[in-house]
Design a protein around this motif. Structure first.
Motif, PDB file in Angstrom:
ATOM      1  N   VAL A   1     -25.554 -89.255 -25.885  1.00 13.71           N
ATOM      2  CA  VAL A   1     -25.440 -89.950 -24.774  1.00 13.71           C
ATOM      3  C   VAL A   1     -24.283 -89.500 -23.926  1.00 13.71           C
ATOM      4  CG1 VAL A   1     -24.567 -92.185 -24.082  1.00 13.71           C
ATOM      5  CG2 VAL A   1     -26.205 -92.278 -26.068  1.00 13.71           C
ATOM      6  N   VAL A   2     -24.681 -89.281 -22.512  1.00  9.16           N
ATOM      7  CA  VAL A   2     -23.642 -88.879 -21.456  1.00  9.16           C
ATOM      8  C   VAL A   2     -23.332 -89.683 -20.695  1.00  9.16           C
ATOM      9  CG1 VAL A   2     -23.208 -87.140 -19.720  1.00  9.16           C
ATOM     10  CG2 VAL A   2     -24.127 -86.438 -22.053  1.00  9.16           C
ATOM     11  N   PHE A   3     -21.857 -90.152 -20.324  1.00  8.20           N
ATOM     12  CA  PHE A   3     -21.605 -91.299 -19.607  1.00  8.20           C
ATOM     13  C   PHE A   3     -21.533 -90.760 -18.065  1.00  8.20           C
ATOM     14  CE2 PHE A   3     -20.641 -92.935 -23.689  1.00  8.20           C
ATOM     15  CZ  PHE A   3     -21.207 -94.383 -23.519  1.00  8.20           C
ATOM     16  N   LEU A   4     -22.109 -91.767 -17.013  1.00 12.44           N
ATOM     17  CA  LEU A   4     -21.875 -91.169 -15.767  1.00 12.44           C
ATOM     18  C   LEU A   4     -21.194 -92.641 -15.193  1.00 12.44           C
ATOM     19  CD1 LEU A   4     -25.450 -89.797 -15.009  1.00 12.44           C
ATOM     20  CD2 LEU A   4     -23.370 -88.447 -15.542  1.00 12.44           C
ATOM     21  N   TYR A   5     -20.899 -92.482 -13.856  1.00  9.76           N
ATOM     22  CA  TYR A   5     -20.332 -93.474 -13.135  1.00  9.76           C
ATOM     23  C   TYR A   5     -21.678 -93.842 -12.153  1.00  9.76           C
ATOM     24  CZ  TYR A   5     -15.688 -92.876 -14.625  1.00  9.76           C
ATOM     25  OH  TYR A   5     -14.489 -92.895 -15.608  1.00  9.76           O
ATOM     26  N   THR A   6     -22.002 -95.136 -11.983  1.00  5.85           N
ATOM     27  CA  THR A   6     -23.103 -95.538 -11.356  1.00  5.85           C
ATOM     28  C   THR A   6     -22.977 -96.654 -10.518  1.00  5.85           C
ATOM     29  OG1 THR A   6     -23.812 -96.642 -13.272  1.00  5.85           O
ATOM     30  CG2 THR A   6     -25.010 -94.762 -13.161  1.00  5.85           C
ATOM     31  N   GLY A   7     -22.501 -97.567 -10.911  1.00  2.27           N
ATOM     32  CA  GLY A   7     -22.549 -99.190 -10.055  1.00  2.27           C
ATOM     33  C   GLY A   7     -21.097 -99.088  -9.701  1.00  2.27           C
ATOM     34  N   SER A   8     -20.157 -98.386 -10.091  1.00  4.22           N
ATOM     35  CA  SER A   8     -18.589 -98.583  -9.807  1.00  4.22           C
ATOM     36  C   SER A   8     -17.935 -97.213  -9.821  1.00  4.22           C
ATOM     37  CB  SER A   8     -17.898 -99.627 -10.933  1.00  4.22           C
ATOM     38  OG  SER A   8     -16.635 -99.764 -10.835  1.00  4.22           O
ATOM     39  N   LEU A   9     -16.758 -97.280  -9.129  1.00  4.47           N
ATOM     40  CA  LEU A   9     -15.825 -96.172  -8.966  1.00  4.47           C
ATOM     41  C   LEU A   9     -14.974 -96.392 -10.460  1.00  4.47           C
ATOM     42  CD1 LEU A   9     -14.451 -96.171  -5.560  1.00  4.47           C
ATOM     43  CD2 LEU A   9     -16.496 -94.925  -6.291  1.00  4.47           C
ATOM     44  N   SER A  10     -14.198 -95.180 -10.617  1.00  2.00           N
ATOM     45  CA  SER A  10     -13.131 -95.407 -11.768  1.00  2.00           C
ATOM     46  C   SER A  10     -11.914 -96.040 -11.083  1.00  2.00           C
ATOM     47  CB  SER A  10     -12.740 -94.202 -12.301  1.00  2.00           C
ATOM     48  OG  SER A  10     -12.399 -93.256 -11.116  1.00  2.00           O
ATOM     49  N   ARG A  11     -10.930 -96.007 -11.689  1.00  2.00           N
ATOM     50  CA  ARG A  11      -9.672 -96.396 -11.127  1.00  2.00           C
ATOM     51  C   ARG A  11      -9.255 -95.383 -10.175  1.00  2.00           C
ATOM     52  NH1 ARG A  11      -8.161-101.285 -12.936  1.00  2.00           N
ATOM     53  NH2 ARG A  11      -8.618-101.989 -15.117  1.00  2.00           N
ATOM     54  N   PRO A  12      -8.338 -95.607  -9.289  1.00  2.00           N
ATOM     55  CA  PRO A  12      -7.894 -94.594  -8.225  1.00  2.00           C
ATOM     56  C   PRO A  12      -7.458 -93.408  -9.019  1.00  2.00           C
ATOM     57  CG  PRO A  12      -7.394 -96.577  -7.552  1.00  2.00           C
ATOM     58  CD  PRO A  12      -7.852 -96.993  -8.876  1.00  2.00           C
ATOM     59  N   ASP A  13      -6.974 -93.397  -9.953  1.00  2.00           N
ATOM     60  CA  ASP A  13      -6.216 -92.160 -10.606  1.00  2.00           C
ATOM     61  C   ASP A  13      -7.174 -91.572 -11.570  1.00  2.00           C
ATOM     62  OD1 ASP A  13      -6.067 -94.304 -12.461  1.00  2.00           O
ATOM     63  OD2 ASP A  13      -4.144 -93.704 -13.046  1.00  2.00           O
ATOM     64  N   GLY A  14      -8.441 -91.901 -11.708  1.00  2.00           N
ATOM     65  CA  GLY A  14      -9.454 -91.691 -12.699  1.00  2.00           C
ATOM     66  C   GLY A  14     -10.439 -90.343 -12.085  1.00  2.00           C
ATOM     67  N   PRO A  15     -11.439 -89.971 -12.706  1.00  2.00           N
ATOM     68  CA  PRO A  15     -12.193 -88.900 -12.435  1.00  2.00           C
ATOM     69  C   PRO A  15     -13.237 -89.266 -11.161  1.00  2.00           C
ATOM     70  CG  PRO A  15     -13.169 -89.853 -14.335  1.00  2.00           C
ATOM     71  CD  PRO A  15     -11.924 -90.509 -14.024  1.00  2.00           C
ATOM     72  N   ALA A  16     -13.257 -90.570 -11.072  1.00  2.00           N
ATOM     73  CA  ALA A  16     -14.326 -90.929  -9.871  1.00  2.00           C
ATOM     74  C   ALA A  16     -13.733 -91.974  -8.884  1.00  2.00           C
ATOM     75  CB  ALA A  16     -15.668 -91.690 -10.593  1.00  2.00           C
ATOM     76  N   GLY A  17     -12.502 -91.674  -8.465  1.00  3.62           N
ATOM     77  CA  GLY A  17     -11.733 -92.679  -7.665  1.00  3.62           C
ATOM     78  C   GLY A  17     -12.323 -92.754  -6.463  1.00  3.62           C
ATOM     79  N   SER A  18     -13.398 -92.089  -5.692  1.00  4.62           N
ATOM     80  CA  SER A  18     -13.693 -92.243  -4.569  1.00  4.62           C
ATOM     81  C   SER A  18     -15.455 -91.923  -4.684  1.00  4.62           C
ATOM     82  CB  SER A  18     -13.214 -91.134  -3.585  1.00  4.62           C
ATOM     83  OG  SER A  18     -13.678 -89.917  -3.611  1.00  4.62           O
ATOM     84  N   TYR A  19     -16.053 -92.266  -3.662  1.00  6.82           N
ATOM     85  CA  TYR A  19     -17.478 -92.040  -3.453  1.00  6.82           C
ATOM     86  C   TYR A  19     -18.038 -90.497  -3.889  1.00  6.82           C
ATOM     87  CZ  TYR A  19     -22.139 -90.960  -2.021  1.00  6.82           C
ATOM     88  OH  TYR A  19     -23.646 -90.591  -1.980  1.00  6.82           O
TER      89      TYR A  19
END
Length: 294
Positions: A257-275
């Motif tokens: 299993v590999v996790f992706l960001y799909t329906g939500s950003l991460s927190r601003p300081d996380g790896p997906a803080g913007s689109y």
């Protein structure tokens, strides 16, 4: 005396014009909020309804959320039934509701019962977000004509960033042999991505476009057979989704299993803080997982 009164009135008038409140803008998801923020910047008062890591498909609003919808001058929604649970509250809102998917070419799914559903995950093709940016700039300009030029300028700059992102994705995907571009995901969230970049969605843990669907034992068995027969090495699961069923299927089939960001950003300081950061994170994870698989 009259001159003094006129001067005071003029000053008060100019002061009131200068202190006009910025438009109150509400976005349903963190992804939409980021895109709107790129264009609205400090000229708008921006809020987002769904918190980080909330699943858009199953979100239930609180009284505070409902009040936010009522108080907003404008609400940007994804549309295509992503916010289906919010529909009664959106219909009752006093401000303008803008569906960013309204004029996009939507993918369709026809179920066995004959009902038709639209795929709401349009943001996985950056070209659709380019269209979003134009709609957002136009809408904000209509609401706030004094800053129309700023909205249009920022939308143009953001479009250039999205064009660079699209080119980068094409380059990265080129590292994966075409025969390995097969995706098994928690639900059918990557249809627009697959169509744009030459992938095939070969199976999902949850049937259809929503995480709220409930797979039968037969559907799970069929998915496991397909994973084995196609040699798919990975199941991609969104960070907003309960991974337990995907992990069970992965265990049964010898995949990971590999996790992706799909329906939500991460927190601003996380790896997906913007689109843009979200798309880059997902593409790098997909490319690494599929190009390195035996």
């Amino acid at each position: 005396m009259k001159k003094v009164v006129l001067v005071i009135l003029l000053v008060l008038g100019l002061s009131s014009l200068g202190s006009a409140s910025p438009p109150r803008v509400l976005c349903t998801t963190t992804i939409i909020s980021d895109v709107v923020g790129q264009i609205g910047d400090d000229d708008i008062e921006l809020s987002v309804l769904l918190p980080v890591n909330a699943d858009p498909h199953g979100f239930e609003p609180t009284p505070k959320d409902i009040a936010q919808i009522s108080d907003a001058d404008i609400v940007f929604i994804n549309g295509a039934d992503l916010e289906l649970g919010l529909q009664p509250f959106l219909e009752a809102a006093a401000g303008r509701i803008v569906s960013l998917s309204e004029h996009l070419p939507l993918r369709r799914l026809e179920t066995e019962g004959g009902s038709e559903w639209f795929d709401p995950h349009v943001w996985f093709d950056p070209r659709n977000v380019m269209t979003w940016s134009a709609v957002i700039a136009k809408t904000l300009g209509e609401l706030d004509p004094a800053n129309r030029g700023s909205y249009e300028e920022r939308a143009s700059e953001y479009r250039s960033e999205l064009e660079e992102l699209d080119s980068w994705i094409v380059e990265q995907v080129g590292k994966i042999p075409p025969s390995k571009r097969k995706l098994v995901t928690d639900h059918a969230a990557f249809g627009y991505f697959a169509a744009r970049y030459g992938f095939e969605q070969v199976g999902t843990v949850f049937p259809g476009f929503s995480t709220l669907s409930d797979p039968s034992a037969r559907e799970i068995a069929d998915l496991e057979d397909k994973i084995r027969s196609l040699g798919v090495p990975v199941i991609f699961v969104g960070t907003t989704v309960n991974p337990s069923l995907a992990e069970r299927i992965a265990s049964d089939t010898g995949t990971k299993v590999v996790f992706l960001y799909t329906g939500s950003l991460s927190r601003p300081d996380g790896p997906a803080g913007s689109y843009i950061a979200l798309i880059r994170y997902d593409v790098e994870a997909i490319v690494t997982a599929l190009s390195e698989a035996k």
